[in-house]
Design an enzyme around this catalytic site. Structure first.
Site, PDB file in Angstrom:
ATOM      1  N   PHE A 233       7.061 -18.409  -1.697  1.00 35.91           N
ATOM      2  CA  PHE A 233       6.127 -17.297  -1.580  1.00 35.91           C
ATOM      3  C   PHE A 233       6.415 -16.541  -0.284  1.00 35.91           C
ATOM      4  O   PHE A 233       6.285 -17.104   0.803  1.00 35.91           O
ATOM      5  CB  PHE A 233       4.683 -17.791  -1.620  1.00 35.91           C
TER       6      PHE A 233
ATOM      7  N   GLU B 101      11.894  -1.174  -5.771  1.00 36.55           N
ATOM      8  CA  GLU B 101      10.960  -2.307  -5.782  1.00 36.55           C
ATOM      9  C   GLU B 101      11.145  -3.155  -4.533  1.00 36.55           C
ATOM     10  O   GLU B 101      12.232  -3.177  -3.944  1.00 36.55           O
ATOM     11  CB  GLU B 101      11.223  -3.198  -7.011  1.00 36.55           C
ATOM     12  N   ASP B 102      10.089  -3.852  -4.155  1.00 36.73           N
ATOM     13  CA  ASP B 102      10.239  -4.811  -3.061  1.00 36.73           C
ATOM     14  C   ASP B 102      10.779  -6.135  -3.586  1.00 36.73           C
ATOM     15  O   ASP B 102      11.598  -6.776  -2.947  1.00 36.73           O
ATOM     16  CB  ASP B 102       8.903  -5.020  -2.319  1.00 36.73           C
TER      17      ASP B 102
ATOM     18  N   ASP C  77      10.677 -10.579  -9.730  1.00 47.19           N
ATOM     19  CA  ASP C  77      10.386 -12.010  -9.873  1.00 47.19           C
ATOM     20  C   ASP C  77      10.565 -12.394 -11.346  1.00 47.19           C
ATOM     21  O   ASP C  77      11.664 -12.739 -11.779  1.00 47.19           O
ATOM     22  CB  ASP C  77       8.961 -12.250  -9.362  1.00 47.19           C
TER      23      ASP C  77
ATOM     24  N   ARG D 202       1.529  -7.142   5.080  1.00 50.98           N
ATOM     25  CA  ARG D 202       2.480  -6.098   4.666  1.00 50.98           C
ATOM     26  C   ARG D 202       3.172  -5.464   5.875  1.00 50.98           C
ATOM     27  O   ARG D 202       4.268  -4.941   5.770  1.00 50.98           O
ATOM     28  CB  ARG D 202       1.762  -4.989   3.882  1.00 50.98           C
TER      29      ARG D 202
HETATM   30  C1  PRP Z   1       4.865  -7.344  -7.082  1.00 51.45           C
HETATM   31  C2  PRP Z   1       6.132  -6.516  -6.856  1.00 51.45           C
HETATM   32  C3  PRP Z   1       6.536  -6.118  -8.237  1.00 51.45           C
HETATM   33  C4  PRP Z   1       6.063  -7.263  -9.086  1.00 51.45           C
HETATM   34  C5  PRP Z   1       7.219  -8.146  -9.393  1.00 51.45           C
HETATM   35  O1  PRP Z   1       3.774  -6.490  -7.131  1.00 51.45           O
HETATM   36  O2  PRP Z   1       5.891  -5.407  -6.030  1.00 51.45           O
HETATM   37  O3  PRP Z   1       5.934  -4.892  -8.624  1.00 51.45           O
HETATM   38  O4  PRP Z   1       5.075  -7.985  -8.347  1.00 51.45           O
HETATM   39  O5  PRP Z   1       6.817  -9.230 -10.163  1.00 51.45           O
HETATM   40  P1  PRP Z   1       7.384  -9.531 -11.608  1.00 51.45           P
HETATM   41  O6  PRP Z   1       8.887  -9.387 -11.557  1.00 51.45           O
HETATM   42  O7  PRP Z   1       6.988 -10.970 -11.827  1.00 51.45           O
HETATM   43  O8  PRP Z   1       6.761  -8.609 -12.593  1.00 51.45           O
HETATM   44  P2  PRP Z   1       2.256  -6.997  -6.963  1.00 51.45           P
HETATM   45  O9  PRP Z   1       1.645  -7.219  -8.313  1.00 51.45           O
HETATM   46  O10 PRP Z   1       2.240  -8.156  -6.009  1.00 51.45           O
HETATM   47  O11 PRP Z   1       1.536  -5.741  -6.328  1.00 51.45           O
HETATM   48  P3  PRP Z   1       1.772  -4.997  -4.922  1.00 51.45           P
HETATM   49  O12 PRP Z   1       3.189  -4.427  -4.941  1.00 51.45           O
HETATM   50  O13 PRP Z   1       0.739  -3.909  -4.924  1.00 51.45           O
HETATM   51  O14 PRP Z   1       1.579  -5.987  -3.812  1.00 51.45           O
END
Ligand code: PRP
Length: 175
Positions: free
Chosen positions: A152, A99-100, A103, A165
């Site tokens: 953010f 994961e990136d 949160d 990105r």
């Molecule tokens: C982000 C990130 C995780 C998720 C984390 O994805 O890549 O998958 O949110 O958030 P959480 O812990 O609150 O669930 P995002 O929905 O921004 O999509 P993306 O990776 O396609 O930008």
């Protein structure tokens, strides 16, 4: 007119050094001969994953999960829609979910439950960024690149409206 600013939070050098360190540690933990199935969570993880799999070295398979979280306003609802599923079974394989950012933890919680059912030999998680302030559900993350404050962030895979990105560093975005 809004004055949007980007402030570097984690420099390109710091990112690259930490990713190399994570890769070495992961390879050491799994063992030189282990085959690791890296599962990147799209889209955010693609830049981190590209660097990380090279830092891990050895036998690595790359798979991807596409997810879209339904966000009510700025908060995640925990409802995750799979937009792209794994192309191969992971039963009996050592899976590393990439994961990136973690949160609220809701996405990770959902994905871990989903993957457990597929009976991998082992299942671990690496996230580049951990933002523990907003955690709503406890998730076990074995490898964390950086713990960051509740701001953010964009860059190195993370977006704002699909932009940023491709920044080689992580920046705090202020509208
Ligand atoms: C982000 C990130 C995780 C998720 C984390 O994805 O890549 O998958 O949110 O958030 P959480 O812990 O609150 O669930 P995002 O929905 O921004 O999509 P993306 O990776 O396609 O930008």
């Amino acid at each position: 007119m809004g004055q949007e600013t980007l402030r570097v939070l984690i420099s390109e050098d710091a990112l690259q050094a930490r990713v190399r360190e994570l890769g070495r540690k992961i390879r050491e933990d799994y063992g030189e001969d282990a085959s690791i199935t890296c599962v990147g969570v799209l889209k955010g993880s693609f830049v981190f994953m590209a660097d990380l799999v090279r830092a891990i070295g050895g036998n690595v398979r790359c798979e991807f999960l596409g997810v879209s979280s339904y966000h009510g306003g700025t908060r995640s609802t925990g409802v995750v829609k799979i937009t792209h599923d794994l192309q191969k079974p992971v039963e009996g394989q050592h899976c590393l979910l990439i994961e990136d950012i973690v949160d609220t933890g809701l996405t990770m919680d959902y994905l871990l439950k989903m993957l457990h059912v597929r009976e991998p030999a082992s299942l671990k998680v690496v996230t580049l960024l951990d933002k523990p302030t907003n955690r709503e559900v406890g998730v076990e993350v074995q490898y964390v690149g950086f713990t960051i404050p509740d701001e953010f962030v964009v860059g190195y895979g993370l977006d704002l409206g699909e932009l940023y990105r491709n920044l080689p560093y992580i920046a705090v975005y202020t509208p």
